[in-house]
Design an enzyme around this catalytic site. Sequence first.
Site, short mmCIF file in Angstrom:
data_model
loop_
_atom_site.label_atom_id
_atom_site.label_comp_id
_atom_site.label_asym_id
_atom_site.label_seq_id
_atom_site.Cartn_x
_atom_site.Cartn_y
_atom_site.Cartn_z
N GLY A 61 0.91 -1.23 -0.17
CA GLY A 61 0.01 -0.02 0.21
C GLY A 61 1.12 1.41 0.05
N GLU B 23 4.60 -11.12 -6.30
CA GLU B 23 3.43 -11.20 -7.31
C GLU B 23 3.85 -10.51 -8.91
OE1 GLU B 23 2.38 -7.32 -5.12
OE2 GLU B 23 3.36 -9.24 -4.65
#
Length: 523
Positions: free
Chosen positions: A61, A177
């Site tokens: 984030g 990822e």
Amino acid sequence: MASVSGTAHENVVILDYGSQYTQLIGRRVREQRVFCEILPFSAGLKEIVRRKPSGIILSGGPDSVYESGAPGLEREILHLGMPILGICYGMQLVANGLGGEVAATGRREYGQAEIDITGPSILLKGLSPRERVWMSHGDETRRQPPEFTVTATTSTGGIAAFENPGRRIYAIGFHPEVAHTQHGTGILRNFLFAVCGCRGDWTMAGFAEEAVARIREQVGERGRVLCGLSGGVDSSVAALLIHRAIGDRLTSLFIDTGLLRANEARDVLARFREKYRLPVRLKDAGERFLHGLEGVIDPEAKRRIIGEIFIRVFEEEAKASAGGEAPAEFLGQGTLYPDLIESRPVRGPSVTIKTHHNVGGLPEKMSLKLVEPLRDLFKDEVRALGRNLGLDEDLVRRHPFPGPGLAVRILGEVTGERVKLLQQADAIFIEEIRRANLYDGIAQAFAVLLPVRSVGVMGDLRTYENVLALRAVETTDYMTAEWSRLPYDLLERSASRIVNEVRGINRVVYDVSSKPPSTIEWE
């Protein structure tokens, strides 16, 4: 373990803290045949426990954990005994919540970096002593929590990973990822299978059976469904699933909005009536949609107006008796998981990416109940499901077309004249892409009519006409995308034909923006 939908799938919960890569985490988990759900970080302890997850992943984030108002993590989650993986900001949340230290060092790490594996680790098993990873943070973890072990460090001596296998809590300061992390998939596999004990039982064949069962349970023995059919892969797969579940109690409705690609209505009706033997009704509502969009420029307003008109048309058609049959009570839609994610704000309305006409664009009051059998799937999963259901390969691989149609590819006011211009130009671009045998290698290609005019010279005469943008992207999940490096001769042929064959366009440009920071569609 049971998922929230009641099926017997193991489930991993991903808490979204606003990272641009959160959806990629979901895709990577699904690629390992493990079902997962992305929830906003504020979902709360009860929502997480209700799903009985095999594991929890905390996304990255843009915030700093020590700043006032930064999104946090309920401390109880760290004491559930469930496997937890903190990624980047998620790592900082774990450190901050369990007595470690996070601080701004003045060093920002964005992009490719190297880490050193400093000790044995279940999470990092199989990695080399030095690994290339992708960093994206401004703060760093200075001290791991008590009873946790540092298992990787950065080139600057910072903590890149720490863990406590006894508590099954792991944290990394980089992004496994993204493709730029050399063995990121291996790290996620270690977490899913070695830590969480997942089996990998998420398959499209199994999903089809479960979806059919859920549709039958929702609709009941007598219920009727009116399914919106656009001819794209999403609505086509949804229609086939619903038809498999309830047979002739399904009626597919093709609404000609007047905002479709050239010859769209003719081609779709012929395919589904003749090839798939599905009952399809045609409703010509072009004038109604164009009238509703008169003078409207704002893209969100366009989507809301189109969503409202869609539903009203469906409600009217559902009430219309067909051969004495009872009216439909349910509306079938090809809503996908990215539609739900992008329409759902993470931290409030200011960060909603865009309202999808079939999600946030729906009116608050509607008489039809929604049947959305694909709402848990990403686009590539829908394609795999379509193949499983016997859908033609050319339809499975067809480029996506937005539900609001050309209304969101015409920037500015939508008029009948501008629709015709864009239909002609778009058809030429796609024809040239197919002629070059590049269509299947591109995820999505289309033309956009811009709200500007430019000066040109045609036949020794001055022109002042429309500017058209061409867009082509490559992606697997449609949550991130790279612009396609199309051959110059293809672009030249497309531009030349458009300017010469479409009266009203005198300039063509090519969009070289990726997602993020741009979106795939322009509106």
